[in-house]
Each structure stands twice: as C-alpha cells, then as structure tokens.
Design a protein around this motif. Structure first.
Motif, PDB file in Angstrom:
ATOM      1  N   ILE A 140      46.196  43.324  28.290  1.00 39.78           N
ATOM      2  CA  ILE A 140      44.895  43.321  27.619  1.00 39.78           C
ATOM      3  C   ILE A 140      43.826  43.990  28.469  1.00 39.78           C
ATOM      4  N   MET A 141      43.760  43.600  29.749  1.00 39.41           N
ATOM      5  CA  MET A 141      42.751  44.156  30.643  1.00 39.41           C
ATOM      6  C   MET A 141      43.196  44.043  32.092  1.00 39.41           C
ATOM      7  N   ARG A 142      42.443  44.738  32.933  1.00 40.35           N
ATOM      8  CA  ARG A 142      42.735  44.832  34.358  1.00 40.35           C
ATOM      9  C   ARG A 142      41.416  44.705  35.108  1.00 40.35           C
ATOM     10  N   TRP A 143      41.437  43.982  36.220  1.00 41.37           N
ATOM     11  CA  TRP A 143      40.219  43.776  37.002  1.00 41.37           C
ATOM     12  C   TRP A 143      40.344  44.335  38.407  1.00 41.37           C
ATOM     13  N   TYR A 144      39.258  44.884  38.887  1.00 42.32           N
ATOM     14  CA  TYR A 144      39.103  45.352  40.259  1.00 42.32           C
ATOM     15  C   TYR A 144      39.313  44.172  41.208  1.00 42.32           C
ATOM     16  N   HIS A 145      39.860  44.429  42.379  1.00 39.42           N
ATOM     17  CA  HIS A 145      40.207  43.341  43.303  1.00 39.42           C
ATOM     18  C   HIS A 145      39.015  42.501  43.749  1.00 39.42           C
ATOM     19  N   ARG A 146      37.825  43.043  43.724  1.00 35.79           N
ATOM     20  CA  ARG A 146      36.643  42.275  44.144  1.00 35.79           C
ATOM     21  C   ARG A 146      35.951  41.565  42.986  1.00 35.79           C
ATOM     22  N   THR A 147      36.468  41.703  41.791  1.00 34.52           N
ATOM     23  CA  THR A 147      35.903  40.981  40.653  1.00 34.52           C
ATOM     24  C   THR A 147      36.057  39.487  40.905  1.00 34.52           C
ATOM     25  N   THR A 148      34.995  38.738  40.732  1.00 32.39           N
ATOM     26  CA  THR A 148      35.069  37.295  40.993  1.00 32.39           C
ATOM     27  C   THR A 148      35.956  36.614  39.959  1.00 32.39           C
ATOM     28  N   VAL A 149      36.572  35.537  40.382  1.00 31.76           N
ATOM     29  CA  VAL A 149      37.423  34.774  39.475  1.00 31.76           C
ATOM     30  C   VAL A 149      36.575  34.205  38.336  1.00 31.76           C
ATOM     31  N   SER A 150      35.310  33.904  38.592  1.00 29.50           N
ATOM     32  CA  SER A 150      34.453  33.405  37.498  1.00 29.50           C
ATOM     33  C   SER A 150      34.240  34.493  36.442  1.00 29.50           C
ATOM     34  N   ASN A 151      34.129  35.756  36.836  1.00 29.74           N
ATOM     35  CA  ASN A 151      34.014  36.837  35.854  1.00 29.74           C
ATOM     36  C   ASN A 151      35.329  37.035  35.101  1.00 29.74           C
ATOM     37  N   VAL A 152      36.443  36.919  35.824  1.00 27.37           N
ATOM     38  CA  VAL A 152      37.749  36.997  35.178  1.00 27.37           C
ATOM     39  C   VAL A 152      37.865  35.888  34.140  1.00 27.37           C
ATOM     40  N   LYS A 153      37.451  34.693  34.512  1.00 26.75           N
ATOM     41  CA  LYS A 153      37.497  33.545  33.595  1.00 26.75           C
ATOM     42  C   LYS A 153      36.664  33.819  32.338  1.00 26.75           C
ATOM     43  N   MET A 154      35.460  34.368  32.505  1.00 30.16           N
ATOM     44  CA  MET A 154      34.621  34.658  31.341  1.00 30.16           C
ATOM     45  C   MET A 154      35.318  35.650  30.407  1.00 30.16           C
ATOM     46  N   ASP A 155      35.949  36.663  30.986  1.00 28.36           N
ATOM     47  CA  ASP A 155      36.677  37.643  30.163  1.00 28.36           C
ATOM     48  C   ASP A 155      37.860  36.999  29.442  1.00 28.36           C
ATOM     49  N   ILE A 156      38.574  36.135  30.133  1.00 29.91           N
ATOM     50  CA  ILE A 156      39.723  35.453  29.520  1.00 29.91           C
ATOM     51  C   ILE A 156      39.249  34.558  28.372  1.00 29.91           C
TER      52      ILE A 156
END
Length: 164
Positions: free
Chosen positions: A133-149
């Motif tokens: 579905i998507m891919r995140w840069y290694h410095r993306t915060t887990v909280s931002n990843v969570k919001m996307d999920i």
C-alpha cells in the motif's frame, strides 16, 4: 507491515523499537502484524549472528530487558544481488522514499538501484490481500506511520460498508 531493521550503533533507530512494540500491541486487534527483517547492509550495524540479535536487543540496544512483540526474521539482504525476494517485490511495488540513495561508503551492496531501501527502519504497509500500500522513509516517526495506517484502515472500512 514489514520493516527493515537493524540496531547496533544506530541511535536513530533505537527509539523505534519500543514504538513499534506499542504500535503492534495497539493495532494487533485490528489485524496489524509487524514483521522485522534484520540486515547488515547499512553501516554494517548488524554484524552478529542471528542468535545474537535478541540478546543484544534485550541487554544492549535498546536494552533494559526489551523484547520485541513482533516477529523478527533471520538476518538477510534487502538490496543487491542477494536481496530477499519479498523485498524485490515490495520495492518494485512502491515508489522510493527519497531521490537520494545515501553515502556509498556506508551502504554495502551491489548493484545499487533507484528503488533500494535507503537505511534501517524503512517500512512498508501491505494490505490483507498481500498488495503493498505504502512505503515510509526510515526517519518517518512511528506516530506518523500509525496515522497513515489508521487512515488506510478507515478507508477500507468505508469501502466495505459501501460495498454491501
């Protein structure tokens, strides 16, 4: 969700371990499964044997008795000639996270390709149907990843309601 993980000499990634545990715990009831793939291709930060990974996490970095609550696979390559097939699939399914690859003297694989993983803790979201579905840069915060999920889960729930 799949994550390219390493932990030695990586203070930037150390904080992500506990956050990934928290994310797994919070979203597991909704079907999220985090998978970790240790790799030694980024600054040679994962030089040990597979048997050393969990004890090092527990006692060194992040330490303090830390134990991941998600599955860690055996160490392997995520880029180059010997990359794991799952990463070939994931990388070719999602655009790269940056135009820059990084410092060649800290990256240990050949050949280098535009879709390669840039550094430890780059993440992918894979849907229940197995499609990335998507891919995140290694410095993306887990909280931002969570919001996307969560946004993806809400979107899928809305599509499911409309489809009935």
């Amino acid at each position: 969700m799949a994550s390219s993980c390493s932990r030695r000499l990586n203070p930037e990634g150390t904080w992500q371990w506990a956050k990934l545990n928290a994310l797994q715990e919070e979203l597991q009831p909704f079907g999220l499964v985090i998978l970790g793939f240790p790799c030694n291709q980024f600054g040679k930060q994962e030089p040990g044997e597979n048997s050393e990974i969990l004890p090092t996490l527990k006692h060194v970095r992040p330490g303090g008795g830390f134990v991941p609550n998600f599955q860690l696979f055996e160490k392997g390559d995520v880029n180059g000639e010997k990359e794991q097939k799952v990463y070939t699939f994931l990388k070719n399914s999602c655009p790269p996270t940056s135009e820059l690859l990084g410092s060649p003297n800290r990256l240990f694989w050949e050949p280098m390709k535009v879709h390669d993983i840039r550094w430890n803790f780059e993440k992918f979201l894979v849907g229940p149907d197995g499609k990335p579905i998507m891919r995140w840069y290694h410095r993306t915060t887990v909280s931002n990843v969570k919001m996307d999920i969560l946004a993806y889960m809400r979107q899928q729930a809305a599509l499911g309601v409309r489809g009935k």
